[in-house]
Design a protein around this motif. Structure first.
Motif, PDB file in Angstrom:
ATOM      1  N   THR A   1       0.726  -1.152  -0.040  1.00  0.00           N
ATOM      2  CA  THR A   1      -0.175  -0.075  -0.058  1.00  0.00           C
ATOM      3  C   THR A   1       0.948   1.282   0.036  1.00  0.00           C
ATOM      4  O   THR A   1       1.634   1.408   1.022  1.00  0.00           O
ATOM      5  N   PRO A   2       0.969   1.986  -1.159  1.00  0.00           N
ATOM      6  CA  PRO A   2       1.902   2.940  -1.061  1.00  0.00           C
ATOM      7  C   PRO A   2       1.653   4.189  -0.337  1.00  0.00           C
ATOM      8  O   PRO A   2       0.503   4.448   0.253  1.00  0.00           O
ATOM      9  N   LEU A   3       2.841   4.672   0.221  1.00  0.00           N
ATOM     10  CA  LEU A   3       2.740   5.725   1.146  1.00  0.00           C
ATOM     11  C   LEU A   3       3.028   7.073   0.434  1.00  0.00           C
ATOM     12  O   LEU A   3       3.723   7.353  -0.373  1.00  0.00           O
ATOM     13  N   ILE A   4       1.992   8.105   0.795  1.00  0.00           N
ATOM     14  CA  ILE A   4       2.014   9.320   0.009  1.00  0.00           C
ATOM     15  C   ILE A   4       3.067  10.284   1.084  1.00  0.00           C
ATOM     16  O   ILE A   4       2.383  10.359   2.323  1.00  0.00           O
ATOM     17  N   LYS A   5       4.206  10.426   0.638  1.00  0.00           N
ATOM     18  CA  LYS A   5       4.780  11.249   1.457  1.00  0.00           C
ATOM     19  C   LYS A   5       4.601  12.533   2.024  1.00  0.00           C
ATOM     20  O   LYS A   5       4.715  12.724   2.893  1.00  0.00           O
ATOM     21  N   GLU A   6       3.958  13.539   1.145  1.00  0.00           N
ATOM     22  CA  GLU A   6       3.164  14.694   1.539  1.00  0.00           C
ATOM     23  C   GLU A   6       2.568  14.654   2.704  1.00  0.00           C
ATOM     24  O   GLU A   6       2.527  15.396   3.599  1.00  0.00           O
ATOM     25  N   THR A   7       1.794  13.712   2.940  1.00  0.00           N
ATOM     26  CA  THR A   7       0.693  13.517   4.018  1.00  0.00           C
ATOM     27  C   THR A   7       0.981  12.285   4.943  1.00  0.00           C
ATOM     28  O   THR A   7       0.176  12.321   5.896  1.00  0.00           O
ATOM     29  N   MET A   8       1.814  11.517   4.727  1.00  0.00           N
ATOM     30  CA  MET A   8       2.325  10.485   5.460  1.00  0.00           C
ATOM     31  C   MET A   8       1.054   9.385   5.804  1.00  0.00           C
ATOM     32  O   MET A   8       1.131   9.119   6.784  1.00  0.00           O
ATOM     33  N   THR A   9       0.199   9.499   4.752  1.00  0.00           N
ATOM     34  CA  THR A   9      -0.826   8.486   4.828  1.00  0.00           C
ATOM     35  C   THR A   9      -0.868   7.326   3.749  1.00  0.00           C
ATOM     36  O   THR A   9      -0.058   7.673   2.746  1.00  0.00           O
ATOM     37  N   LEU A  10      -1.655   6.515   3.786  1.00  0.00           N
ATOM     38  CA  LEU A  10      -1.460   5.383   2.985  1.00  0.00           C
ATOM     39  C   LEU A  10      -2.322   5.418   1.602  1.00  0.00           C
ATOM     40  O   LEU A  10      -3.617   5.932   1.978  1.00  0.00           O
ATOM     41  N   ASP A  11      -1.902   5.247   0.498  1.00  0.00           N
ATOM     42  CA  ASP A  11      -2.805   5.421  -0.498  1.00  0.00           C
ATOM     43  C   ASP A  11      -3.456   4.080  -0.939  1.00  0.00           C
ATOM     44  O   ASP A  11      -3.160   3.217  -1.641  1.00  0.00           O
ATOM     45  N   GLU A  12      -4.692   3.755  -0.095  1.00  0.00           N
ATOM     46  CA  GLU A  12      -5.460   2.520  -0.207  1.00  0.00           C
ATOM     47  C   GLU A  12      -6.115   2.297  -1.466  1.00  0.00           C
ATOM     48  O   GLU A  12      -6.443   1.427  -1.670  1.00  0.00           O
ATOM     49  N   GLU A  13      -6.196   3.383  -2.289  1.00  0.00           N
ATOM     50  CA  GLU A  13      -6.798   3.192  -3.586  1.00  0.00           C
ATOM     51  C   GLU A  13      -5.839   2.388  -4.676  1.00  0.00           C
ATOM     52  O   GLU A  13      -6.209   2.101  -5.753  1.00  0.00           O
ATOM     53  N   ASN A  14      -4.444   2.269  -4.430  1.00  0.00           N
ATOM     54  CA  ASN A  14      -3.662   2.017  -5.399  1.00  0.00           C
ATOM     55  C   ASN A  14      -2.798   0.875  -4.971  1.00  0.00           C
ATOM     56  O   ASN A  14      -1.387   0.739  -4.697  1.00  0.00           O
ATOM     57  N   ILE A  15      -3.418  -0.181  -4.361  1.00  0.00           N
ATOM     58  CA  ILE A  15      -2.687  -1.358  -3.824  1.00  0.00           C
ATOM     59  C   ILE A  15      -1.936  -2.129  -4.859  1.00  0.00           C
ATOM     60  O   ILE A  15      -2.472  -2.304  -5.966  1.00  0.00           O
ATOM     61  N   CYS A  16      -0.697  -2.361  -4.793  1.00  0.00           N
ATOM     62  CA  CYS A  16       0.243  -2.980  -5.771  1.00  0.00           C
ATOM     63  C   CYS A  16       0.584  -4.538  -5.173  1.00  0.00           C
ATOM     64  O   CYS A  16       0.684  -4.743  -4.078  1.00  0.00           O
ATOM     65  N   TYR A  17       0.817  -5.405  -6.298  1.00  0.00           N
ATOM     66  CA  TYR A  17       1.433  -6.762  -5.851  1.00  0.00           C
ATOM     67  C   TYR A  17       2.587  -6.703  -6.528  1.00  0.00           C
ATOM     68  O   TYR A  17       2.938  -6.382  -7.464  1.00  0.00           O
ATOM     69  N   TRP A  18       3.561  -7.638  -5.919  1.00  0.00           N
ATOM     70  CA  TRP A  18       4.802  -7.917  -6.382  1.00  0.00           C
ATOM     71  C   TRP A  18       5.338  -9.424  -6.384  1.00  0.00           C
ATOM     72  O   TRP A  18       4.827 -10.024  -5.411  1.00  0.00           O
TER      73      TRP A  18
END
Length: 158
Positions: free
Chosen positions: A89-106
């Motif tokens: 779950t990517p971290l939005i650096k500006e707000t230090m919140t998680l970007d729950e809309e853009n979950i990625c898999y690896w």
């Protein structure tokens, strides 16, 4: 007067150096906290928790330091001898919140170090089949594997 200000500054520096931000979603990582940990996955990979929102999957080369190959925040991980799977779950650096809309898999191939991602859930499922990744590998919270730290002889970071 100047000496007093210097003493206060040195005192504050020491205090902030010895404390960590372990579970704050708004404060950036300052130093190791009581909830921080790391553990190895195989010989060349590790999960590193530096704060609540800073959990990375790192590549470790012998004689060198580790570097993040999957950045904040690794929310789930699973592996066997051939592959490491991760959800991020990517971290939005500006707000230090998680970007729950853009979950990625690896997917990481342990044998050749090949990294596949970021992938959508559909791409992830398709790539898993293409690479013949064992269907028994389950993605779990990195916290659920924290016991490996003690088994591997690691101590908490602070």
């Amino acid at each position: 007067m100047k000496k007093g200000i210097l003493i206060i500054c040195v005192f504050l520096f020491v205090i902030f150096s010895l404390t960590g931000c372990t579970d704050s979603k708004k404060v950036p990582y300052v130093g190791p906290g009581s909830s921080d940990y790391y553990y190895m996955i195989g010989e060349h990979y590790q999960i590193w928790r530096a704060s609540n929102n800073s959990i990375t999957l790192d590549k470790v080369e012998e004689g060198q330091s580790a570097w993040a190959i999957i950045r904040e925040k690794v929310t789930k991980v699973g592996w066997d001898d051939s592959f490491i799977l991760a959800e991020q779950t990517p971290l939005i650096k500006e707000t230090m919140t998680l970007d729950e809309e853009n979950i990625c898999y690896w997917i990481i191939s342990i044998g050749n170090g090949e990294l596949y991602g970021p992938l959508t859930e559909e791409e992830f499922d398709s790539k898993r089949i293409e690479l013949n990744v064992d269907t028994e590998i389950r993605l779990k919270s990195p916290e659920s594997y924290k016991y490996l730290m003690e088994e591997q002889g690691k101590s908490k970071l602070n």
